[in-house]
Design a protein around this motif. Structure first.
Motif, PDB file in Angstrom:
ATOM      1  N   ARG A 267       0.832  -1.196   0.000  1.00 53.51           N
ATOM      2  CA  ARG A 267       0.000   0.000   0.000  1.00 53.51           C
ATOM      3  C   ARG A 267       0.867   1.247   0.000  1.00 53.51           C
ATOM      4  O   ARG A 267       1.910   1.306   0.663  1.00 53.51           O
ATOM      5  CB  ARG A 267      -0.906   0.014   1.227  1.00 53.51           C
ATOM      6  N   ALA A 268       0.432   2.252  -0.757  1.00 45.60           N
ATOM      7  CA  ALA A 268       1.087   3.551  -0.758  1.00 45.60           C
ATOM      8  C   ALA A 268       0.365   4.473   0.222  1.00 45.60           C
ATOM      9  O   ALA A 268      -0.746   4.191   0.677  1.00 45.60           O
ATOM     10  CB  ALA A 268       1.088   4.151  -2.157  1.00 45.60           C
ATOM     11  N   ALA A 269       0.999   5.595   0.524  1.00 45.47           N
ATOM     12  CA  ALA A 269       0.430   6.523   1.508  1.00 45.47           C
ATOM     13  C   ALA A 269      -0.751   7.314   0.952  1.00 45.47           C
ATOM     14  O   ALA A 269      -1.520   7.886   1.710  1.00 45.47           O
ATOM     15  CB  ALA A 269       1.514   7.477   2.002  1.00 45.47           C
ATOM     16  N   ASP A 270      -0.899   7.353  -0.368  1.00 35.91           N
ATOM     17  CA  ASP A 270      -1.933   8.201  -0.968  1.00 35.91           C
ATOM     18  C   ASP A 270      -3.076   7.372  -1.564  1.00 35.91           C
ATOM     19  O   ASP A 270      -3.513   7.602  -2.696  1.00 35.91           O
ATOM     20  CB  ASP A 270      -1.317   9.085  -2.050  1.00 35.91           C
ATOM     21  N   SER A 271      -3.565   6.382  -0.814  1.00 38.78           N
ATOM     22  CA  SER A 271      -4.704   5.566  -1.241  1.00 38.78           C
ATOM     23  C   SER A 271      -4.468   4.929  -2.599  1.00 38.78           C
ATOM     24  O   SER A 271      -5.271   5.068  -3.526  1.00 38.78           O
ATOM     25  CB  SER A 271      -5.986   6.410  -1.270  1.00 38.78           C
ATOM     26  N   ALA A 272      -3.366   4.253  -2.714  1.00 38.89           N
ATOM     27  CA  ALA A 272      -3.029   3.546  -3.944  1.00 38.89           C
ATOM     28  C   ALA A 272      -2.299   2.264  -3.578  1.00 38.89           C
ATOM     29  O   ALA A 272      -1.839   2.086  -2.444  1.00 38.89           O
ATOM     30  CB  ALA A 272      -2.164   4.417  -4.859  1.00 38.89           C
TER      31      ALA A 272
END
Length: 401
Positions: free
Chosen positions: A167-172
């Motif tokens: 998971r990325a920090a920007d909802s991706a």
């Protein structure tokens, strides 16, 4: 579905193997009875050594020792009832049988210790490999994930192929699949560099080019510590394909570093998506790559993404034909999600090869769902094995919101 390698010691503990111990005992009885029935100048007692030797191949040290004792006792009985215990011939037979039985027990004990040490080493290696190649979650945000991994070497759980989902920090969601040059144990350390750098950077870097640059830089700085770059300089590199898939936008990004093209399955059609802006494999360039342009791709609800390593498309049939992955995926349609498609690929690939893979094989199948609920990732309990491994979510598909 997954298959666990079963150790030799475990097999010997099964009822079937314990039942095989009855065969040497039957031989002891049969040889003893026949020897007592034949004339005194015929000696069948030396054949009793077959019993402990056979037991050592199907049972443990204790069972072998017990059968050895029974063997010597049978020879003593033959001597008492067939000519006398103190005759030179019987004394020599009893002595020889005792020595041979003891040697068989000793060798079985040594083998048992070595099997135990090997089993422990395999257990430690399995745990270490699981830590390195963590199974992706079944569900990551709006994505459903299924995976398969086949190794070219019997005694390894992973090889030079690698994949990860983070998971990325920007909802991706960031996805990586890669292939280290080479296979087996020699490529595991190099794969660990890429996986570690990807997992560390997936949530730290805002853009996919920044993430790829960080992974490439880490490979450059650390590759010489895990690979013999002095003798084959320039031959160590990693092909990779990285994706950045937003949760609330169908426009995803891709960077292909010399890896086989992604397959997009949409509306019962299979489309290969080669890189329009190809990037050199990780660890190949001496100087930093100035820019890493991304290739935009559209991933709609219901779309399937098939990511794979070259071990899939380079798998040969007994006649030498390569495996036509895109054509085979098209023939499997329509499918009902990544799990069913992965199972079909797995079975068809094994059938195509007719034998174990000559190279490591990894496949990721990802489906974008219509659900807006971003479920917390969870791992399914599964078993590790030496060769075929794949994970497919057997749970029913979640309804759309």
């Amino acid at each position: 579905m997954s298959v666990r390698r079963v150790s030799v010691d475990h097999l010997l503990e099964q009822p079937l193997s314990r039942g095989l111990v009855a065969i040497p005992i039957v031989l002891i009885v049969a040889i003893t009875v026949v020897d007592l029935q034949v004339p005194n100048d015929v000696h069948l007692g030396p054949l009793l050594v077959i019993a402990p030797a056979l037991t050592a191949s199907v049972a443990g040290t204790r069972q072998t020792a017990l059968v050895g004792v029974l063997t010597v006792a049978a020879q003593v009985l033959i001597a008492v009832l067939h000519g006398g215990l103190t005759t030179p011939n019987h004394l020599s037979q009893i002595t020889a049988l005792t020595v041979l039985s003891a040697l068989v027990v000793l060798l079985r004990h040594i083998r048992e210790r070595r099997d135990r040490a090997l089993s422990l080493a395999r257990s430690v290696a399995e745990t270490a490999q699981l830590v390195l190649l963590r199974p992706p979650p079944r569900r990551v945000g709006p994505l459903r994930v299924a995976w398969m991994y086949l190794t070219a070497e019997d005694e390894t759980q992973i090889g030079g192929d690698l994949f990860a989902v983070a998971r990325a920090a920007d909802s991706a969601t960031r996805v990586l699949i890669g292939d280290v040059r080479g296979k087996g144990l020699g490529a595991i350390a190099e794969a660990s560099l890429v996986l570690g750098a990807f997992r560390e950077g997936a949530h730290r870097y805002a853009t996919l080019p920044e993430l790829v640059a960080a992974v490439d830089d880490s490979v450059h700085r650390n590759l010489q510590d895990v690979a013999d770059t002095q003798h084959d300089f320039g031959e160590h590199f990693v092909t990779a394909l990285l994706l950045d898939i937003p949760d609330h936008d169908s426009q995803a990004e891709m960077i292909n570093c010399g890896h086989p093209p992604l397959l997009l399955v949409r509306d019962h059609q299979v489309t290969a998506l080669p890189a329009r802006h190809p990037v050199p494999p990780l660890g190949m360039c001496e100087l930093p790559v100035p820019t890493r342009p991304t290739d935009p791709i559209t991933v709609k609800a219901g779309d399937l993404l098939v990511l794979y390593t070259d071990g899939v498309v380079e798998a040969r049939s007994p006649t030498g034909a390569f495996y036509p992955l895109a054509e085979r995926v098209a023939s499997f349609l329509p499918t009902t999600g990544p799990d069913a498609l992965l199972r079909q690929i797995h079975q068809d690939l094994l059938s195509h090869m007719g034998d174990g893979p000559a190279d490591d094989v990894a496949v990721l199948v990802i489906e974008r769902t219509t659900s807006r609920h971003l479920h917390r990732p969870h791992l399914a309990a599964h078993a590790l094995d030496g060769r075929p491994r794949h994970h497919a979510d057997e749970s029913p598909r979640e309804p759309a919101d």
